[in-house]
Scaffold this motif. Sequence first.
Motif, PDB file in Angstrom:
ATOM      1  N   VAL A   5       0.844  -1.190   0.000  1.00 10.78           N
ATOM      2  CA  VAL A   5       0.000   0.000   0.000  1.00 10.78           C
ATOM      3  C   VAL A   5       0.883   1.244   0.000  1.00 10.78           C
ATOM      4  N   GLU A   6       0.839   1.968  -1.108  1.00  9.30           N
ATOM      5  CA  GLU A   6       1.675   3.163  -1.271  1.00  9.30           C
ATOM      6  C   GLU A   6       0.911   4.420  -0.887  1.00  9.30           C
ATOM      7  N   SER A   7       1.660   5.424  -0.482  1.00  7.10           N
ATOM      8  CA  SER A   7       1.079   6.743  -0.206  1.00  7.10           C
ATOM      9  C   SER A   7       2.170   7.793  -0.340  1.00  7.10           C
ATOM     10  N   MET A  34      13.056  -4.883  -1.044  1.00  7.56           N
ATOM     11  CA  MET A  34      12.020  -3.893  -1.322  1.00  7.56           C
ATOM     12  C   MET A  34      12.566  -2.845  -2.273  1.00  7.56           C
ATOM     13  N   GLY A  35      11.701  -2.376  -3.156  1.00 11.87           N
ATOM     14  CA  GLY A  35      12.183  -1.394  -4.121  1.00 11.87           C
ATOM     15  C   GLY A  35      11.104  -0.453  -4.599  1.00 11.87           C
ATOM     16  N   TRP A  36      11.564   0.576  -5.274  1.00  6.67           N
ATOM     17  CA  TRP A  36      10.677   1.543  -5.941  1.00  6.67           C
ATOM     18  C   TRP A  36      11.029   1.569  -7.422  1.00  6.67           C
ATOM     19  N   TYR A  37      10.008   1.521  -8.258  1.00  6.70           N
ATOM     20  CA  TYR A  37      10.129   1.651  -9.700  1.00  6.70           C
ATOM     21  C   TYR A  37       9.239   2.814 -10.117  1.00  6.70           C
ATOM     22  N   ARG A  38       9.448   3.304 -11.327  1.00  5.58           N
ATOM     23  CA  ARG A  38       8.576   4.357 -11.845  1.00  5.58           C
ATOM     24  C   ARG A  38       8.340   4.165 -13.330  1.00  5.58           C
ATOM     25  N   GLN A  39       7.211   4.696 -13.769  1.00  2.00           N
ATOM     26  CA  GLN A  39       6.851   4.617 -15.182  1.00  2.00           C
ATOM     27  C   GLN A  39       6.263   5.949 -15.621  1.00  2.00           C
ATOM     28  N   TYR A  93       4.857   6.008  -9.471  1.00  4.09           N
ATOM     29  CA  TYR A  93       5.862   5.283  -8.697  1.00  4.09           C
ATOM     30  C   TYR A  93       5.217   4.042  -8.078  1.00  4.09           C
ATOM     31  N   TYR A  94       5.907   2.914  -8.246  1.00  3.83           N
ATOM     32  CA  TYR A  94       5.386   1.633  -7.781  1.00  3.83           C
ATOM     33  C   TYR A  94       6.320   1.029  -6.734  1.00  3.83           C
ATOM     34  N   CYS A  95       5.743   0.524  -5.683  1.00  2.00           N
ATOM     35  CA  CYS A  95       6.483  -0.239  -4.690  1.00  2.00           C
ATOM     36  C   CYS A  95       6.576  -1.690  -5.155  1.00  2.00           C
ATOM     37  N   TYR A 105       5.753  -9.017  -5.841  1.00  6.48           N
ATOM     38  CA  TYR A 105       4.539  -8.236  -5.561  1.00  6.48           C
ATOM     39  C   TYR A 105       4.739  -6.782  -5.949  1.00  6.48           C
ATOM     40  N   TRP A 106       3.623  -6.170  -6.383  1.00  8.19           N
ATOM     41  CA  TRP A 106       3.620  -4.753  -6.780  1.00  8.19           C
ATOM     42  C   TRP A 106       2.500  -4.015  -6.058  1.00  8.19           C
ATOM     43  N   GLY A 107       2.755  -2.753  -5.765  1.00  3.05           N
ATOM     44  CA  GLY A 107       1.708  -1.879  -5.266  1.00  3.05           C
ATOM     45  C   GLY A 107       0.874  -1.343  -6.422  1.00  3.05           C
TER      46      GLY A 107
END
Length: 116
Positions: A5-7, A34-39, A93-95, A105-107
């Motif tokens: 759950v991202e915020s 754990m990581g952060w990606y972006r699109q 931005y995706y967790c 798993y993806w947020g």
Amino acid sequence: QVQLVESGGGLVQPGESLRLSCATSGSIFSIYVMGWYRQAPGKTRELVATITSGGSTNYADSVKGRFTISRDNAKNTVYLQMNSLKPEDTAVYYCNARRIPLPTYWGQGTQVTVSS
């Protein structure tokens, strides 16, 4: 069912800061990377930063020195502190939680817009 759950996304001006948060279940947090990606629109999803369970970090060259990834093991939460934001940081931005060969798993994603 594992959920990420991202915020913390939003609209900011160039040079400002934002902090993203990603909360997840304790069953995976302690053993997953754990990581952060972006699109960005019209682009492929790209790695921003990762952090291992032991605290080792890795960053994309484009964010080194501006972004910091961290984790709070007591809260099962990973953070992305983003400073000196630029218009080119605009993206969803995706967790991400990963531990090959276990499931990844993806947020749901959170929008970050940097614009004057």
